[in-house]
Write an enzyme that holds these catalytic residues in place. Structure first.
Site, short mmCIF file in Angstrom:
data_model
loop_
_atom_site.label_atom_id
_atom_site.label_comp_id
_atom_site.label_asym_id
_atom_site.label_seq_id
_atom_site.Cartn_x
_atom_site.Cartn_y
_atom_site.Cartn_z
N ASP A 198 1.30 -15.72 17.81
CA ASP A 198 2.29 -14.93 17.10
C ASP A 198 3.71 -15.43 17.32
O ASP A 198 4.49 -15.54 16.38
CB ASP A 198 2.19 -13.46 17.49
CG ASP A 198 2.96 -12.57 16.54
OD1 ASP A 198 2.53 -12.43 15.39
OD2 ASP A 198 4.01 -12.02 16.96
N LEU A 228 2.29 -10.39 5.60
CA LEU A 228 1.23 -9.50 6.03
C LEU A 228 0.81 -9.84 7.46
O LEU A 228 1.29 -10.81 8.04
CB LEU A 228 0.02 -9.63 5.09
CG LEU A 228 0.31 -9.40 3.59
CD1 LEU A 228 -0.92 -9.76 2.76
CD2 LEU A 228 0.75 -7.96 3.34
N ARG A 276 0.83 -1.20 0.00
CA ARG A 276 0.00 0.00 0.00
C ARG A 276 0.86 1.25 0.00
O ARG A 276 0.40 2.33 -0.33
CB ARG A 276 -0.93 -0.03 1.22
CG ARG A 276 -1.94 -1.17 1.18
CD ARG A 276 -2.93 -1.08 2.33
NE ARG A 276 -3.92 -2.15 2.27
CZ ARG A 276 -3.79 -3.31 2.90
NH1 ARG A 276 -2.72 -3.54 3.63
NH2 ARG A 276 -4.73 -4.23 2.79
N HIS A 284 -3.24 -13.68 6.12
CA HIS A 284 -2.54 -14.80 5.51
C HIS A 284 -3.47 -15.68 4.68
O HIS A 284 -3.22 -15.93 3.50
CB HIS A 284 -1.85 -15.65 6.58
CG HIS A 284 -0.71 -14.96 7.25
ND1 HIS A 284 0.03 -15.56 8.24
CD2 HIS A 284 -0.16 -13.73 7.06
CE1 HIS A 284 0.98 -14.71 8.64
NE2 HIS A 284 0.87 -13.61 7.95
N LYS A 326 4.73 -17.24 9.41
CA LYS A 326 4.01 -17.88 10.49
C LYS A 326 3.21 -16.85 11.26
O LYS A 326 3.56 -15.67 11.24
CB LYS A 326 4.96 -18.64 11.43
CG LYS A 326 6.32 -18.03 11.71
CD LYS A 326 6.45 -16.65 12.28
CE LYS A 326 5.72 -16.34 13.54
NZ LYS A 326 5.77 -14.89 13.87
#
Length: 310
Positions: free
Chosen positions: A172, A69, A36, A74, A92
């Site tokens: 995460d 991202l 972006r 994902h 991941k």
């Protein structure tokens, strides 16, 4: 031969590590970046930039897509890339739930493309050696596994604090020690679990402490936290030997020499870029080679463990 890679996203990990690693892989080429922020994409010096992710995926001169991202993005972009006949390497956690993980691997198989989760620490030579020592039986029966990944200071507004965007410490960063656990003990399933969670942000787990017992004899402890002092520990105690990472970078050692304690013996490993090793291995597989890559079964099993612990 080289694989022409397109990158979705131009955030911190791409800017600081993975674009450079992709360029360093002998069989990979950074053909395009979609972001972006066009200027951030241009700063990575690909052959061309795209203003939308869809345009990159539709680019006929792209063989494979690397997705970097936020976690919630994902799965939809993996699906788009597979549908366009592109191979996919995705950061991941691959997806936010095991059902979606299974669905996407089935879709990739049906489309005849490769889908790999970019759990990059698993390509590090030290981690490959740890897995070899355990799976070969050289440490004996595994009795105890300890893996921690903790750090303080996720800023307000970061997607890691938003459950709708795949936030939370377990999903995460807890996947790092869980991938090590699954790599070392690929055949153990259905653990008895005991979990302690501390919530924050918009309701995500800031800290997860998990204890798992497999077959009444193998115990595994995993700690993932956004609210504890930085720590990356890995210790495996077997009936014949003990393995321990002596530093505090068990899962993110990058471009520095590392070592491993196996009983009273120390093994040394030269500095390497495991991100580069990952891109080289995945590119080789795309080109028909036999390099090791993280298996779909490992990614599915980690997704199952995350679901059990959540």
């Amino acid at each position: 031969m080289t694989v022409r890679w397109g990158v979705l996203g131009a955030g911190w990990i791409v800017q600081t590590a993975t674009a450079q690693a992709l360029r360093g892989a002998p069989n990979a080429h950074l053909a395009a970046v979609a972001s972006r922020d066009i200027e951030r994409a241009r700063a990575l010096q690909p052959d061309r930039v795209h203003a939308s992710y869809s345009n990159l995926i539709e680019d006929d001169d792209i063989d494979a897509v690397y997705i970097a991202l936020a976690n919630d993005q994902h799965a939809p972009w993996i699906h788009e890339a597979i549908s366009a006949g592109k191979h996919v390497l995705c950061e991941k956690p691959l997806t936010m739930d095991p059902a979606t993980t299974r669905e996407l691997f089935r879709a990739a198989d049906d489309a005849g493309v490769l889908l790999v989760e970019a759990a990059w620490s698993m390509w590090h030579p030290r981690m490959r050696r740890i897995v070899e020592l355990v799976t070969s039986g050289l440490v004996g029966d595994v009795e105890e596994f300890l893996g921690t990944f903790t750090f303080e200071g996720v800023p307000d507004g970061n997607y890691r604090l938003d459950p709708a965007r795949g936030g939370g410490a377990l999903l995460d960063i807890g996947v790092y020690p869980l991938h090590a656990l699954v790599g070392c003990l690929p055949n153990l399933t259905d653990p008895h679990v005991d979990v302690e969670r501390t919530l924050g942000g918009l309701g995500v787990d800031l800290t997860t402490r998990a204890r798992m017992t497999f077959d009444q004899r193998t115990r595994a402890s995993v700690v993932a936290s956004f609210a504890m002092p930085e720590s990356q520990r890995l210790l495996i105690r077997g009936s014949e030997a003990r393995i321990q990472v002596p530093d505090e970078q068990a899962f993110t050692s990058w471009q520095v020499p590392t070592s491993l304690l196996v009983g009273d013996h120390e093994e040394s490993f030269p500095a390497t870029d495991a991100y580069r090793d990952m891109f080289a291995a995945v590119s080789s597989r795309i080109l028909g080679g036999s390099d090791w890559v993280l298996s779909p079964e490992a990614s599915v099993r980690v997704a199952d463990l995350v679901e059990s612990l959540r």
